[in-house]
Enzyme design. Structure first.
Site, PDB file in Angstrom:
ATOM      1  N   CYS A  73      32.026   3.255 -49.023  1.00  0.00           N
ATOM      2  CA  CYS A  73      31.465   3.976 -47.890  1.00  0.00           C
ATOM      3  C   CYS A  73      31.021   2.951 -46.845  1.00  0.00           C
ATOM      4  CB  CYS A  73      30.268   4.782 -48.390  1.00  0.00           C
ATOM      5  SG  CYS A  73      29.334   5.588 -47.091  1.00  0.00           S
ATOM      6  N   ASN A  74      31.533   3.091 -45.640  1.00  0.00           N
ATOM      7  CA  ASN A  74      31.150   2.158 -44.572  1.00  0.00           C
ATOM      8  C   ASN A  74      29.674   2.263 -44.236  1.00  0.00           C
ATOM      9  OD1 ASN A  74      33.899   1.119 -43.165  1.00  0.00           O
ATOM     10  ND2 ASN A  74      34.164   3.156 -44.004  1.00  0.00           N
ATOM     11  N   THR A  75      29.186   3.510 -44.195  1.00  0.00           N
ATOM     12  CA  THR A  75      27.796   3.740 -43.802  1.00  0.00           C
ATOM     13  C   THR A  75      26.837   3.118 -44.822  1.00  0.00           C
ATOM     14  OG1 THR A  75      28.571   5.851 -42.895  1.00  0.00           O
ATOM     15  CG2 THR A  75      26.196   5.558 -43.077  1.00  0.00           C
ATOM     16  N   CYS A 187      35.576   5.162 -41.476  1.00  0.00           N
ATOM     17  CA  CYS A 187      34.805   5.978 -42.430  1.00  0.00           C
ATOM     18  C   CYS A 187      35.806   6.353 -43.507  1.00  0.00           C
ATOM     19  CB  CYS A 187      34.259   7.222 -41.739  1.00  0.00           C
ATOM     20  SG  CYS A 187      33.667   8.499 -42.886  1.00  0.00           S
ATOM     21  N   HIS A 189      36.173   8.808 -45.329  1.00  0.00           N
ATOM     22  CA  HIS A 189      36.666  10.195 -45.325  1.00  0.00           C
ATOM     23  C   HIS A 189      37.905  10.367 -44.435  1.00  0.00           C
ATOM     24  CE1 HIS A 189      32.796  11.294 -47.113  1.00  0.00           C
ATOM     25  NE2 HIS A 189      33.230  12.528 -47.270  1.00  0.00           N
TER      26      HIS A 189
HETATM   27  N1  DGL Z   1      32.454   8.090 -46.118  1.00  0.00           N
HETATM   28  C1  DGL Z   1      31.340   7.529 -45.482  1.00  0.00           C
HETATM   29  C2  DGL Z   1      31.704   6.293 -44.662  1.00  0.00           C
HETATM   30  O1  DGL Z   1      32.640   5.616 -44.976  1.00  0.00           O
HETATM   31  C3  DGL Z   1      30.350   8.367 -44.737  1.00  0.00           C
HETATM   32  C4  DGL Z   1      30.504   9.813 -44.590  1.00  0.00           C
HETATM   33  C5  DGL Z   1      29.173  10.474 -44.356  1.00  0.00           C
HETATM   34  O2  DGL Z   1      28.736  10.579 -43.204  1.00  0.00           O
HETATM   35  O3  DGL Z   1      28.571  10.839 -45.365  1.00  0.00           O
HETATM   36  O4  DGL Z   1      31.049   5.963 -43.708  1.00  0.00           O
END
Ligand code: DGL
Length: 266
Positions: A73-75, A187, A189
């Site tokens: 997950c990037n976040t 992201c 997703h």
């Molecule tokens: N999949 C996540 C990312 O790579 C974040 C998605 C979310 O906002 O939960 O940032």
């Protein structure tokens, strides 16, 4: 070494990283945590994401004795990787960052679009990455509020509407001078909206995600610490918080595997 690799994301997005990990490391066991009960991360306070990253890491270590952790997950990487590495110095931790470096290398027009959560774009880690590439290309950053949640819930109409909105907001896309020729999917997703995005931006624009580089980096880290496994009867476990709908559908749809899922209360 026969211990699993832990992988987590706010939901199903990290399965795009797991796809690449399974291809690169076919002899490894994986335990995946989809933190759907506490998503989306990208529109929450970084303190919330840090608390979730800590809780999931603790769970994966205590219950599954993982030998390495991939923050898919990037976040969460932007918010928590430095703290987790500090708190768990004996655990190899691999994170994800938007693929700006390969984009800068491969772009012909040197104009690159970056789609990511607001939280990733605002993070110090991302800002430092941008600064490190100053002068190499121009990056046009587009926060994509709601897109991860729409992908998570499988709402195709909303995914299409948001992809249309954000790709038109980002500017002119194409291979001509002055156009954006690479769109970074920042992201985990977003690769699950790849088909919609590609048809919106056209064939001249390359979509770049981080799956393969993360998988290769994971191999390098395991190799360096003699942690690679070599068994054929691998196992996968999918754990989730919150609702099971998205993880059930997504493992079947994106990974083409039917495997046990387990609710966890962490
Ligand atoms: N999949 C996540 C990312 O790579 C974040 C998605 C979310 O906002 O939960 O940032």
């Amino acid at each position: 070494m026969h211990a699993p690799i832990g992988v987590f994301d706010s939901g199903i997005g990290g399965l795009s990283i797991l796809q690449a990990l399974r291809a690169e490391l076919p002899f490894e066991d994986f335990v995946y945590v989809a933190d759907s009960g506490h998503a989306p991360y990208g529109e929450r306070d970084p303190a919330h994401v840090i608390a979730r990253a800590r809780a999931i890491t603790r769970y994966l270590r205590d219950q599954h004795h993982i030998k390495a952790l991939v923050i898919a997950c990037n976040t969460a990487t932007a918010a928590a990787i430095h703290l987790l590495r500090h708190e768990q110095p004996d655990l190899p931790i691999i994170g994800v960052e938007p693929a700006l470096k390969p984009a800068a290398l491969h772009s012909q027009t040197k104009r690159i679009g970056v789609m990511a959560t607001q939280s990733t774009l605002d993070s110090e880690k991302f800002q430092a990455l941008l600064t490190s590439l100053k002068g190499q290309a121009e990056f046009i950053c587009q926060p994509c509020s709601g897109l991860a949640a729409a992908i998570e819930s499988g709402d195709a109409g909303r995914v299409q509407a948001l992809c249309t909105q954000y790709t038109s907001a980002i500017g002119k896309l194409g291979a001509e001078t002055g156009e954006i020729d690479i769109l970074v999917l920042g992201c985990t997703h977003y690769p699950f909206a790849r088909d919609q995005l590609q048809s919106l931006v056209g064939g001249a624009v390359t979509l770049l995600d981080s799956g393969t580089p993360v998988a290769r980096q994971t191999r390098r880290v395991l190799e360096a610490q003699s942690l690679l496994a070599n068994k054929f009867d691998t196992s996968h476990l999918f754990c989730y918080t919150g609702n099971s709908d998205s993880i059930h559908g997504a493992t079947k749809r994106w990974l083409n595997i039917k495997t046990p899922t387990q609710y966890i209360n962490i």
